[in-house]
Scaffold this active site. Structure first.
Site: not given
Ligand code: FCB
Length: 445
Positions: A169, A355
């Protein structure tokens, strides 16, 4: 009601659970580890809810075998974890800390002994503090240091680890860290944040050939947090605001990784805050990858707002009643939509959902169990959404639940529980939640 079954997915599909080093390991001053930016940030008053720190977390460092047994008990084929840069290179560069590497040797060997495939993330936000002191991600040298770190780790583990994720991320570690100030290192400087995004992407590109040369048959990728962006109203102003917002949230990362350079519209909006890009950088960033990791949690509903930061946009609160303990709307359709969009617009390498998961205010019941049916339903509905996306032509390689354990949820400290396994942070006792049992049963078929 969710209905998908494991049998509807190919045998090659990887089912897994995810964690990250800083969020679970603890042992932050043990065996030569030195502070990361998150240790420093957490020590500053008011940064983390309840003044929590990652110093102990799940003490995974000392509960390794027990935790790997839990991974095995879930019946997953893969485990995604991250390595702690300051445990391996305490000063960020230079001297290697042998006990740090030895810990990950044990972790990887423990997984392989249990028949679980390791998926290793190199960077899940725990920059060694000395590198931040020297300028952090806004400084180009940090990208070079990352490539050296990738070299050290892959030389050691590349014989056994075949799945490598460079970054987790980048949006969070840069925009939240250097512009919004809510994550370490807690800065508020747009130009620095944008330069950081470029250096994080550059470091990904610089690491790729390093990983390729150290890992025979390695598969490399990056994990992006992506969001479907919807408009708050039918107005033209909101419609174009959503396009701008999507530019920084999604396209800023997807475009250069897929060889298109940075999106022109975002560069225009940024003006003087746009990053400096050296010759050749965009070619480096667009290096070939073998999979694209996507972390999916929620959509964003966006309105035009002249005061709303660099993209003049504002995320409006959802009116949906089905929200998680973070206030994030439960919106599995968004996962299908996102996957179809990324596939249509970018023709990416096979996608892995690296995720997806939910926090709820879990409580241990009188029977000693955690009856978190909501979490099981959340996961099952998102698996349904994957199946729909695959029917629509999306090439999907895997799905990882965030997270194996309740853990240190960044600025929220220990107040947000995402685990399939409950952790009592006072005693370090682990208890499989009902959702964990459900996931194991789902995987058994
Ligand atoms: C993601 C992070 C992960 C975890 C989940 C809830 O943004 O990658 O570490 O905090 O959110």
């Amino acid at each position: 009601m969710p209905r998908s079954t494991r049998a509807q997915f190919p045998d090659t599909f990887r089912w897994g659970v995810s964690t990250s080093a800083l969020q679970i390991e603890g042992a932050t001053d043990v065996d030569g580890r030195r502070p990361s930016v998150w240790d420093t940030f957490a020590a500053e008053p008011g940064r983390i809810r309840n003044g929590d720190t990652p110093a102990v977390a799940c003490d995974h460092y000392h509960h390794l075998d027990e935790d790997l047994d839990l991974v095995k008990a879930l019946g997953v084929g893969a485990y995604r974890f991250s390595v702690s840069w300051p445990r391996i290179l305490p000063r960020g560069t230079g001297a290697v800390n042998e006990p740090g590497l030895a810990f990950y040797d044990r972790l990887v060997d423990g997984l392989l002994e249990r028949g679980v495939e390791p998926w290793l993330t190199l960077y899940h936000w725990d920059l060694p503090q000395p590198l931040e002191d020297a300028g952090g991600w806004p400084r180009r040298d940090t990208a070079l240091a990352f490539a050296d770190f990738a070299d050290v780790v892959s030389r050691r583990l590349g014989d056994r680890v075949k799945r490598w994720i460079t970054h987790n991320e980048p949006w969070c570690s840069t925009i939240k860290g250097y512009y919004e100030g809510e994550f370490a290192p807690g800065k508020r400087d747009l130009a620095a944040a944008m330069q950081a995004t470029h250096h994080v992407l550059l470091s990904h590109g610089l690491a790729l050939p390093v990983l390729r040369s150290n890992v025979a048959d390695g598969q490399c990728g990056i994990a992006l947090s992506l969001h479907p962006i919807h408009t708050a109203s039918d107005s033209e102003a909101d419609r174009v605001a959503a396009i701008r917002h999507d530019g920084l949230r999604n396209r800023w990362f997807l475009d250069p990784l897929h060889g298109r350079g940075y999106p022109e519209d975002v560069l225009r909006e940024l003006g003087t805050a746009a990053p400096t890009i050296d010759e050749g950088d965009l070619v480096t960033i667009a290096g070939k990858t073998d999979f694209l990791g996507i972390n999916y949690y929620f959509r964003e509903i966006v309105a035009d707002d002249p005061e709303g930061g660099p993209m003049r946009s504002r995320v409006v609160e959802t009116e949906a009643s089905d929200v998680t303990g973070f206030g994030w709307e439960v919106y599995p359709e968004g996962l299908t939509e996102l996957l179809l969009r990324v596939t249509r617009d970018y023709h990416p390498a096979p996608i892995a959902i690296t995720e997806n998961g939910a926090t709820y205010p879990d409580e241990m019941a009188a029977d000693g169990k955690i009856h978190d049916e909501q979490r099981a339903i959340y996961i099952h509905r998102h698996i349904d959404a994957l199946r729909t996306a695959m029917d629509g032509g999306v090439d999907l390689a895997g799905y990882f639940v965030w997270s194996l354990l309740d853990n240190f949820e960044w600025a929220e400290g220990y107040s947000k529980r995402f685990g399939l396994v409950h952790v009592d942070f006072a005693t370090q006792a682990r208890t499989m939640k009902d959702s964990g049992r459900w996931f194991a049963a789902f995987l058994k078929g």
